[in-house]
Write a protein that holds these residues in place. Structure first.
Motif, mmCIF file in Angstrom:
data_model
loop_
_atom_site.group_PDB
_atom_site.id
_atom_site.type_symbol
_atom_site.label_atom_id
_atom_site.label_comp_id
_atom_site.label_asym_id
_atom_site.label_seq_id
_atom_site.Cartn_x
_atom_site.Cartn_y
_atom_site.Cartn_z
ATOM 1 N N GLN A 113 -2.475 4.669 9.802
ATOM 2 C CA GLN A 113 -2.063 3.979 8.577
ATOM 3 C C GLN A 113 -2.842 2.675 8.436
ATOM 4 N N PHE A 114 -3.389 2.476 7.239
ATOM 5 C CA PHE A 114 -4.151 1.257 6.965
ATOM 6 C C PHE A 114 -3.438 0.381 5.964
ATOM 7 N N HIS A 115 -3.616 -0.902 6.166
ATOM 8 C CA HIS A 115 -3.062 -1.889 5.256
ATOM 9 C C HIS A 115 -4.082 -2.136 4.160
ATOM 10 N N ILE A 116 -3.809 -1.615 2.956
ATOM 11 C CA ILE A 116 -4.779 -1.785 1.864
ATOM 12 C C ILE A 116 -4.217 -2.617 0.719
ATOM 13 N N ALA A 117 -2.895 -2.864 0.732
ATOM 14 C CA ALA A 117 -2.245 -3.559 -0.381
ATOM 15 C C ALA A 117 -2.285 -5.062 -0.176
ATOM 16 N N THR A 118 -1.999 -5.781 -1.237
ATOM 17 C CA THR A 118 -1.948 -7.238 -1.129
ATOM 18 C C THR A 118 -0.625 -7.708 -0.537
ATOM 19 N N GLU A 119 0.430 -6.892 -0.672
ATOM 20 C CA GLU A 119 1.724 -7.310 -0.138
ATOM 21 C C GLU A 119 1.650 -7.495 1.377
ATOM 22 N N GLU A 120 2.328 -8.506 1.852
ATOM 23 C CA GLU A 120 2.311 -8.836 3.272
ATOM 24 C C GLU A 120 3.129 -7.863 4.105
ATOM 25 N N THR A 121 4.105 -7.198 3.467
ATOM 26 C CA THR A 121 5.118 -6.506 4.242
ATOM 27 C C THR A 121 4.662 -5.139 4.735
ATOM 28 N N LYS A 122 3.593 -4.623 4.187
ATOM 29 C CA LYS A 122 3.274 -3.241 4.529
ATOM 30 C C LYS A 122 2.564 -3.142 5.873
ATOM 31 N N PHE A 123 2.973 -2.178 6.669
ATOM 32 C CA PHE A 123 2.414 -1.998 8.002
ATOM 33 C C PHE A 123 1.036 -1.368 7.906
ATOM 34 N N GLY A 124 0.272 -1.523 8.961
ATOM 35 C CA GLY A 124 -0.983 -0.792 9.024
ATOM 36 C C GLY A 124 -2.056 -1.506 9.803
ATOM 37 N N LEU A 125 -3.064 -0.718 10.158
ATOM 38 C CA LEU A 125 -4.224 -1.232 10.880
ATOM 39 C C LEU A 125 -5.231 -1.777 9.883
ATOM 40 N N ASP A 126 -6.228 -2.511 10.402
ATOM 41 C CA ASP A 126 -7.414 -2.719 9.575
ATOM 42 C C ASP A 126 -8.580 -1.977 10.244
ATOM 43 N N LEU A 127 -9.694 -1.908 9.516
ATOM 44 C CA LEU A 127 -10.795 -1.062 9.988
ATOM 45 C C LEU A 127 -11.264 -1.467 11.378
ATOM 46 N N GLU A 128 -11.341 -2.767 11.612
ATOM 47 C CA GLU A 128 -11.844 -3.230 12.905
ATOM 48 C C GLU A 128 -10.940 -2.776 14.058
ATOM 49 N N GLU A 129 -9.637 -2.891 13.856
ATOM 50 C CA GLU A 129 -8.710 -2.432 14.903
ATOM 51 C C GLU A 129 -8.878 -0.939 15.164
ATOM 52 N N ALA A 130 -9.071 -0.187 14.091
ATOM 53 C CA ALA A 130 -9.226 1.260 14.251
ATOM 54 C C ALA A 130 -10.509 1.601 14.988
ATOM 55 N N VAL A 131 -11.564 0.880 14.687
ATOM 56 C CA VAL A 131 -12.850 1.139 15.350
ATOM 57 C C VAL A 131 -12.734 0.849 16.842
ATOM 58 N N VAL A 132 -12.066 -0.247 17.178
ATOM 59 C CA VAL A 132 -11.864 -0.574 18.596
ATOM 60 C C VAL A 132 -11.047 0.528 19.269
ATOM 61 N N LEU A 133 -9.973 0.939 18.603
ATOM 62 C CA LEU A 133 -9.114 1.986 19.169
ATOM 63 C C LEU A 133 -9.894 3.284 19.398
ATOM 64 N N LEU A 134 -10.590 3.733 18.373
ATOM 65 C CA LEU A 134 -11.254 5.039 18.468
ATOM 66 C C LEU A 134 -12.442 5.021 19.426
#
Ligand SMILES: *Cc1c(COP(=O)(O)O)cnc(C)c1O
Length: 220
Positions: A113-134
């Motif tokens: 799950q990625f955080h793409i919205a402007t709202e602060e409340t939505k959960f999710g990764l960003d691309l950099e975190e995903a790249v590190v994980l994968l």
């Protein structure tokens, strides 16, 4: 309109290759059964406490999608049956799903799950975190999770161009991960985006799976 009519209307407009997941949260099993009778088999819930009792009484060929934030201590209760977990929002959660799936000898399909919205409340990764994980050895040693793609929620906004831009950014995250980590892997095939208010835009931007609640069951 009835649930069956709502589903019919959606089906008429939806390209055949896009999967329709009925988001049934807050609605009683009788209403889910109306959607089931209309032919739907993919159902989504966002809380484990609500998913478990419904799974216990609905027909066994329902494919259950976990679409909400998932706490690690709830993973064990859903791994025996869950079809797809859309809401992997931290490396630790992926580790837990892999461990619990290994315990019972399953391979669980998941989305990041990625955080793409402007709202602060939505959960999710960003691309950099995903790249590190994968890219991590930890991830490469996981045998009991299979990453099928990505999921995201656009901002709750009237501004269609903003919503479109957010879906487009999720699409480009999907493409980047596919090319970087899953090239040649046909199972990395899922772009879960679009809800009742914005699924048309999501489909135009390449969605392969939409999660629709109120447009099927009415408002919550
Ligand atoms: C509730 C929910 C949906 C469906 O929302 P509607 O606007 O009712 O279609 C989709 N995705 C997630 C993650 C949700 O929590």
């Amino acid at each position: 309109m009835s649930i069956a009519e709502n589903i019919d209307a959606l089906r008429r407009q939806l390209p055949e290759k896009v999967t329709l997941v009925a988001v049934s949260k807050t609605h009683p099993v009788e209403r889910l059964m109306e959607a089931y009778a209309a032919g739907l088999r993919h159902f989504g819930e966002n809380r484990v406490q609500e998913l478990l009792p419904k799974q216990g009484v609905m027909p066994s060929d329902v494919r259950w999608h976990m679409i909400g934030h998932l706490q690690s201590n709830k993973v064990r209760s859903i791994v025996p049956f869950v079809h797809l977990i859309h809401s992997i929002d931290s490396p630790a959660l992926l580790v837990t799903v892999n461990k619990e799936a290994e315990r019972i000898g399953r391979v669980i399909d998941v989305l990041l799950q990625f955080h793409i919205a402007t709202e602060e409340t939505k959960f999710g990764l960003d691309l950099e975190e995903a790249v590190v994980l994968l890219g991590s050895g930890d991830f490469r040693s996981m045998r009991n999770v299979r990453i099928r793609g990505v999921m995201g929620m656009a901002s709750f906004s009237e501004d269609q161009e903003q919503v479109r831009a957010e879906f487009r950014s999720l699409r480009s995250i999907y493409n980047e991960l596919r090319d970087g980590f899953f090239s040649g892997d046909a199972a990395f095939d899922t772009l879960s985006m679009g809800m009742s208010g914005d699924w048309r835009i999501a489909v135009e931007e390449g969605s392969t799976l939409i999660r629709v609640g109120s447009a099927i069951f009415g408002s919550r």
